[in-house]
Design an enzyme around this catalytic site. Sequence first.
Site, PDB file in Angstrom:
ATOM      1  N   HIS A   1     112.109 158.987  42.436  1.00  0.00           N
ATOM      2  CA  HIS A   1     111.275 158.301  42.416  1.00  0.00           C
ATOM      3  C   HIS A   1     111.369 157.450  41.736  1.00  0.00           C
ATOM      4  O   HIS A   1     112.051 156.844  40.708  1.00  0.00           O
ATOM      5  CB  HIS A   1     110.343 159.874  41.118  1.00  0.00           C
TER       6      HIS A   1
ATOM      7  N   ASN B   1     120.061 158.256  40.191  1.00  0.00           N
ATOM      8  CA  ASN B   1     118.916 159.169  40.356  1.00  0.00           C
ATOM      9  C   ASN B   1     119.450 160.078  39.253  1.00  0.00           C
ATOM     10  O   ASN B   1     118.333 160.942  38.546  1.00  0.00           O
ATOM     11  CB  ASN B   1     118.382 159.401  41.308  1.00  0.00           C
TER      12      ASN B   1
END
Length: 372
Positions: free
Chosen positions: A144, A174
């Site tokens: 994201h 991440n």
Amino acid sequence: MAKKPCTKKKSIFNFLNENTVKIILGVVASGSFAIAFGQEKISQWVSMTAPSNSACLNQFYRDVPPYLMKDSLKKYSYPLCFNGFTVMYSGVSKTPLWVAELLTPARLSQKIPRTDSFHEEEGVNAAHRATLSDYRGTGYDRGHMAPNADMPTKAAQYDSFSLANMVPQAPKNNQQAWRELEEATRAVVTKQKQDVYVVTGPVYSAKKLETIGKGVIVPNATYKAVYMPKTGAAGVYYVDNSLKNPAPKVQLISICALEDLININVFPQLTEEQKRNTYNLPLKASAVKANRPIVYSHWDAESQCAEEVPKEQLEALQRDFKRAGSSLSAGSSNTGADKTAATDTQQNNDPQGALIKQLLEAVLQFILQFLK
């Protein structure tokens, strides 16, 4: 036969005559409110009450989107408006080039349990679209850019799982370094009670870049640029994105240094002086203290800041995002349609409240224009 007096015109004249003092006092009071409350706060209030076709612009500092400085970056680019964030998507890299969001204490006070719903973005031409199969078995996470934990509604959460909001991200980046700095950014908002404008995206500065699937380009790094109007603090988190790096390091750089790397004017409304200032941004949420301001670090005298963008080009880009916002309010997705329908129902049930709201918006917009 004598003419009847024009009672309607007379009554309007009498009303104005009798209420002149009240009208003047009202205008003075509105002006005093504007000065006392501050232009930034009024802008935020208008942002919360603005119609959805301009909601995209609310995510940008002073309503101005980041600007792509190279024509090659504009090829197959898509301005996309989502609930809670905006995207400039590239059909060349099949990733966003930047993702913008405004984080506020009110927004982050809404806690939405995570529900994964990764999906392909139908608002992008099929030839330029990243697919779920592109990421499968590659070793990279679907990372994201605007994180799920920033989202205040179910509609926004669903939108955040669009692949138009994702880049191939190394798991160590991440799940560890990136997660911690996202938490730190939210902590600045919630603990210090200040708004933070955020622009996040990939860095494609390496001479040789890897691809996965059918042409999704893997960035050699990811960035998160932040600006805090309340204190003036600004800077960029820069994180290596290699699978070979077991412990990616977070670097703190200036906005100018970032612009030099990615050829994007990230915050067009900031001055060069503001962009060269670099602060010691917190790397973890635990480093954020309520009464301890973020400390200034250094002045970046070496990097090449992005050139100033002509006003007409910024206005054209704003219009692109307004059109994207109109598509969202028209119900381009079920979640967007549901949100719009709920707003319409609320206004129909309370027509007087809707009228008062519109009048207040008009007055505040007038005040903002006057202040500018």
